[in-house]
Design an enzyme around this catalytic site. Structure first.
Site, PDB file in Angstrom:
ATOM      1  N   ARG A   5     -64.724 -67.658  15.056  1.00  0.00           N
ATOM      2  CA  ARG A   5     -63.551 -68.446  15.055  1.00  0.00           C
ATOM      3  C   ARG A   5     -62.375 -68.214  14.976  1.00  0.00           C
ATOM      4  NH1 ARG A   5     -68.664 -71.335  14.239  1.00  0.00           N
ATOM      5  NH2 ARG A   5     -68.672 -72.806  15.773  1.00  0.00           N
ATOM      6  N   ASN A   6     -62.158 -66.916  14.574  1.00  0.00           N
ATOM      7  CA  ASN A   6     -61.261 -66.633  14.361  1.00  0.00           C
ATOM      8  C   ASN A   6     -60.387 -65.943  15.356  1.00  0.00           C
ATOM      9  OD1 ASN A   6     -58.742 -64.615  13.873  1.00  0.00           O
ATOM     10  ND2 ASN A   6     -59.616 -64.218  11.340  1.00  0.00           N
ATOM     11  N   ALA A   7     -59.498 -66.864  16.350  1.00  0.00           N
ATOM     12  CA  ALA A   7     -58.809 -66.398  17.739  1.00  0.00           C
ATOM     13  C   ALA A   7     -57.809 -64.837  17.537  1.00  0.00           C
ATOM     14  CB  ALA A   7     -58.525 -67.340  17.853  1.00  0.00           C
ATOM     15  N   LYS A  47     -58.743 -62.019  15.613  1.00  0.00           N
ATOM     16  CA  LYS A  47     -60.207 -61.366  15.390  1.00  0.00           C
ATOM     17  C   LYS A  47     -60.054 -61.404  17.347  1.00  0.00           C
ATOM     18  CE  LYS A  47     -62.798 -61.213  11.788  1.00  0.00           C
ATOM     19  NZ  LYS A  47     -64.573 -61.829  11.064  1.00  0.00           N
ATOM     20  N   GLU A  87     -73.654 -69.392   6.995  1.00  0.00           N
ATOM     21  CA  GLU A  87     -72.669 -68.809   5.784  1.00  0.00           C
ATOM     22  C   GLU A  87     -72.754 -67.858   5.696  1.00  0.00           C
ATOM     23  OE1 GLU A  87     -74.084 -70.773   1.756  1.00  0.00           O
ATOM     24  OE2 GLU A  87     -74.901 -71.524   3.164  1.00  0.00           O
ATOM     25  N   ASP A 100     -67.357 -58.845  10.799  1.00  0.00           N
ATOM     26  CA  ASP A 100     -67.535 -59.215   9.284  1.00  0.00           C
ATOM     27  C   ASP A 100     -66.363 -57.880   9.261  1.00  0.00           C
ATOM     28  OD1 ASP A 100     -68.085 -61.223   7.398  1.00  0.00           O
ATOM     29  OD2 ASP A 100     -68.195 -59.187   6.199  1.00  0.00           O
ATOM     30  N   SER A 101     -64.964 -58.418   7.878  1.00  0.00           N
ATOM     31  CA  SER A 101     -64.487 -57.485   7.471  1.00  0.00           C
ATOM     32  C   SER A 101     -63.380 -57.691   7.259  1.00  0.00           C
ATOM     33  CB  SER A 101     -63.803 -57.201   9.068  1.00  0.00           C
ATOM     34  OG  SER A 101     -63.443 -58.171   9.936  1.00  0.00           O
ATOM     35  N   PHE A 131     -52.215 -61.422  11.659  1.00  0.00           N
ATOM     36  CA  PHE A 131     -52.393 -62.365  11.131  1.00  0.00           C
ATOM     37  C   PHE A 131     -53.079 -61.326   9.711  1.00  0.00           C
ATOM     38  CE2 PHE A 131     -57.366 -61.104  11.059  1.00  0.00           C
ATOM     39  CZ  PHE A 131     -57.833 -60.109  12.524  1.00  0.00           C
ATOM     40  N   TYR A 145     -54.100 -60.051   6.636  1.00  0.00           N
ATOM     41  CA  TYR A 145     -53.110 -60.031   5.370  1.00  0.00           C
ATOM     42  C   TYR A 145     -52.271 -58.616   5.731  1.00  0.00           C
ATOM     43  CZ  TYR A 145     -57.171 -61.297   2.643  1.00  0.00           C
ATOM     44  OH  TYR A 145     -57.620 -62.623   1.152  1.00  0.00           O
TER      45      TYR A 145
HETATM   46  P1  ITT Z   1     -65.242 -65.165  11.535  1.00  0.00           P
HETATM   47  O1  ITT Z   1     -66.754 -64.496  10.313  1.00  0.00           O
HETATM   48  O2  ITT Z   1     -65.631 -66.546  12.363  1.00  0.00           O
HETATM   49  O3  ITT Z   1     -65.507 -63.911  12.214  1.00  0.00           O
HETATM   50  P2  ITT Z   1     -63.155 -64.938   9.421  1.00  0.00           P
HETATM   51  O4  ITT Z   1     -61.595 -65.286   9.725  1.00  0.00           O
HETATM   52  O5  ITT Z   1     -63.558 -65.369   8.683  1.00  0.00           O
HETATM   53  O6  ITT Z   1     -64.348 -65.360  11.335  1.00  0.00           O
HETATM   54  P3  ITT Z   1     -64.145 -63.331   8.196  1.00  0.00           P
HETATM   55  O7  ITT Z   1     -65.436 -63.875   7.255  1.00  0.00           O
HETATM   56  O8  ITT Z   1     -65.158 -61.899   7.992  1.00  0.00           O
HETATM   57  O9  ITT Z   1     -63.532 -63.350   9.470  1.00  0.00           O
HETATM   58  O10 ITT Z   1     -63.202 -62.892   7.329  1.00  0.00           O
HETATM   59  C1  ITT Z   1     -62.107 -61.612   7.350  1.00  0.00           C
HETATM   60  C2  ITT Z   1     -61.439 -61.665   7.325  1.00  0.00           C
HETATM   61  O11 ITT Z   1     -60.353 -60.351   6.205  1.00  0.00           O
HETATM   62  C3  ITT Z   1     -59.673 -62.338   7.950  1.00  0.00           C
HETATM   63  O12 ITT Z   1     -60.465 -63.543   7.966  1.00  0.00           O
HETATM   64  C4  ITT Z   1     -58.571 -61.527   7.531  1.00  0.00           C
HETATM   65  O13 ITT Z   1     -58.454 -62.770   5.745  1.00  0.00           O
HETATM   66  C5  ITT Z   1     -59.115 -60.315   6.720  1.00  0.00           C
HETATM   67  N1  ITT Z   1     -59.036 -59.351   7.729  1.00  0.00           N
HETATM   68  C6  ITT Z   1     -59.989 -58.851   8.489  1.00  0.00           C
HETATM   69  N2  ITT Z   1     -59.137 -57.854   9.206  1.00  0.00           N
HETATM   70  C7  ITT Z   1     -58.000 -58.186   9.241  1.00  0.00           C
HETATM   71  C8  ITT Z   1     -56.928 -57.478   9.717  1.00  0.00           C
HETATM   72  O14 ITT Z   1     -57.351 -56.910  11.401  1.00  0.00           O
HETATM   73  N3  ITT Z   1     -56.085 -57.924   9.584  1.00  0.00           N
HETATM   74  C9  ITT Z   1     -55.374 -58.596   8.961  1.00  0.00           C
HETATM   75  N4  ITT Z   1     -56.286 -59.516   7.942  1.00  0.00           N
HETATM   76  C10 ITT Z   1     -57.337 -58.951   8.241  1.00  0.00           C
END
Ligand code: ITT
Length: 204
Positions: free
Chosen positions: A14-16, A18, A45, A74-75, A157, A159
Site C-alpha cells: 500500500r506504499n505508492a 514502492k 500484520e 519488505d525493506s 521517500f 529515509y
Molecule cells: P507495505 O508493507 O505496504 O509494502 P510499508 O511502507 O509499510 O509498505 P515496509 O513495512 O517494508 O513497507 O517498511 C519499509 C519502510 O522502510 C518504508 O516505509 C520506508 O520508510 C523505508 N524504506 C524502504 N525502502 C526505502 C527506500 O527506497 N527509500 C527510503 N525509505 C525506504
C-alpha cells in the site's frame, strides 16, 4: 536475453512510492497493480523478525486473493550504531502511525545524541514472489552507505533524504530516480527477480 511478452502482477503493497519505483525499474514489460486499488484485501500484520519473513507473509496473504503473480517487498534501513535498528521496524520506528517525518527525526536524534560517531548503515530489500498461494522464491538486495546529519533533497521517500550511498556525496533524495535505482536495495533485488523471470519465462 529471451523475449518476454507483457506480464501482469499484483504488487502487494500500500506504499505508492514502492509501486512507482517497481514500475520504473521493471519497465513497460510489466503491468503492475498494487493494493491501493484493492481495499478488499486484508491488512497484513508484519509479525516476522526478518525482512524475508515479512515479505513472505505479505506475498502469501495477497496470493490467497489473486490468481496470478504476486510480489511483496519488505525493506528498511539498518544503522550500525543502533544495533541494526530501525530494521524491520523502519516504517514504525517512532511508533505505529507516527509517520515518516517523525521516524526521520528520531533517527537523526538518536545518532546525534549517541556515543558513537559511526554513521554507517544500509538499506535492505527482500522481495517474495508468489503464485497460487505458494512462495516461489525470494530475492534480496542491499546498498551500503551512511546517515547524513541533516535531511537533503526533495526526491524519493521514507529515509531517502538521510541516506548517502557509498561512493556518492548525495543523498538518495538528491539523486535522479534512475541514479537511485542503479544502486539501490530495491533496484538490486528487482534485477535478481528480472533475471529469474527472464530465465523461467513464466506463463501469464
Ligand atoms: P507495505 O508493507 O505496504 O509494502 P510499508 O511502507 O509499510 O509498505 P515496509 O513495512 O517494508 O513497507 O517498511 C519499509 C519502510 O522502510 C518504508 O516505509 C520506508 O520508510 C523505508 N524504506 C524502504 N525502502 C526505502 C527506500 O527506497 N527509500 C527510503 N525509505 C525506504
Amino acid at each position: 536475453m529471451k523475449e518476454v511478452s507483457k506480464q501482469r502482477m499484483l504488487f502487494a503493497t500500500r506504499n505508492a512510492h514502492k509501486t512507482r519505483e517497481v514500475r520504473e525499474i521493471l519497465g513497460a514489460g510489466w503491468e503492475v497493480e498494487d493494493l491501493t486499488a484493492r481495499p478488499d484485501l486484508p491488512e497484513v500484520e508484519e509479525t516476522g523478525d526478518t525482512f524475508e519473513e515479512n515479505a513472505k507473509l505479505k506475498a502469501l496473504a495477497a496470493s490467497a486473493h489473486y490468481a496470478g503473480w504476486v510480489l511483496a517487498d519488505d525493506s528498511g534501513l539498518e544503522v550500525d550504531a543502533l544495533g541494526g535498528a530501525p530494521g524491520v521496524r523502519s516504517a514504525r520506528f517512532a511508533g505505529e502511525g507516527a509517520g515518516m517525518a517523525a521516524n526521520r527525526a528520531l533517527l537523526r536524534d538518536k545518532l546525534s545524541k549517541g556515543q558513537s560517531s559511526d554513521r554507517r548503515g544500509r538499506f535492505r530489500c527482500v522481495l517474495a514472489l508468489a503464485r497460487q498461494g505458494v512462495v516461489i522464491r525470494t530475492f534480496s538486495g542491499a546498498v551500503e552507505g551512511s546517515i547524513a546529519p541533516s535531511e537533503r533533497g526533495e526526491g524519493g521517500f521514507g529515509y531517502d533524504a538521510l541516506f548517502v550511498p557509498e561512493g556518492s556525496g548525495q543523498t538518495f533524495a538528491e539523486l535522479a530516480p534512475a541514479e537511485k535505482h542503479a544502486c539501490s536495495h530495491r533496484g538490486r533485488a528487482l534485477a535478481a527477480l528480472s533475471a529469474y523471470l527472464t530465465a523461467e519465462e513464466p506463463a501469464a
